[in-house]
Design a protein around this motif. Structure first.
Motif: not given
Length: 186
Positions: A16-26
């Motif tokens: 879940e953290m990774i999905q949120q990071l990727e949504e934030a272009n991290e």
């Protein structure tokens, strides 16, 4: 870039953290899963329920033997006489319907995905009721690749000595190799 590893519920939180990071272009450079299966559609239903029934029968048999021979341990019952449940997930799954919906959501289930590669560290012996999936169900959770690395021990011992030393060595080697390949790209 982020380097994230998760085990059990920690793997789901990391995903879940990774999905949120990727949504934030991290950028997530490394995502490792430590011998953790996805819940959805990774159990063969008939075998799972057979395994569950066998465990319940063995537990009941053990309780009968303890009762007959008076070997009930002190502190194993609550003050009201009921026994404390010890099966993992008993407190998380309020009923069979919820469990069925969680474990077998059906053909229309859409898996959430990430874009980073996933490295699955898995022990050789897996539960007999699981599907035949070397990626432990993570293969459809990424648009990247899934690498599977066999680790020593079993699910209960791979985070203990001496196995955890081998696991740490495998993780260090992967991260060192990633660092070297990223240096060459610069």
């Amino acid at each position: 870039p982020y380097h994230i590893i998760g085990h059990c519920q920690g793997a789901y939180i990391a995903f879940e953290m990774i999905q949120q990071l990727e949504e934030a272009n991290e950028k997530v450079a490394f995502f490792g899963i430590l011998d953790t299966w996805r819940d959805e559609n990774t159990r063969r239903k008939e075998l799972f329920f057979a395994d569950h029934a066998i465990k319940r029968i063995l537990t009941l048999r053990s309780r009968v033997i303890q009762k007959v021979f008076g070997k009930v341990r002190s502190g194993s019952s609550h003050s009201n006489g009921s026994r404390q449940r010890t099966t993992p997930g008993d407190d998380l799954l309020p009923g069979k319907r919820t469990m069925v919906q969680k474990y077998w959501p059906g053909g229309g289930f859409q898996s959430p995905v990430c874009t980073c590669d996933i490295t699955v560290f898995k022990v050789k012996k897996q539960f007999w009721y699981r599907t035949n999936d070397q990626t432990l169900g993570w293969g459809d959770r990424t648009r990247g690749s899934v690498k599977v690395i066999r680790i020593p021990g079993n699910h209960e011992t791979f985070l203990r000595q001496p196995h955890v030393r081998d696991l740490a060595g495998s993780i260090n080697e992967l991260l060192d190799n990633r660092g070297r390949s990223e240096e060459r790209r610069v």
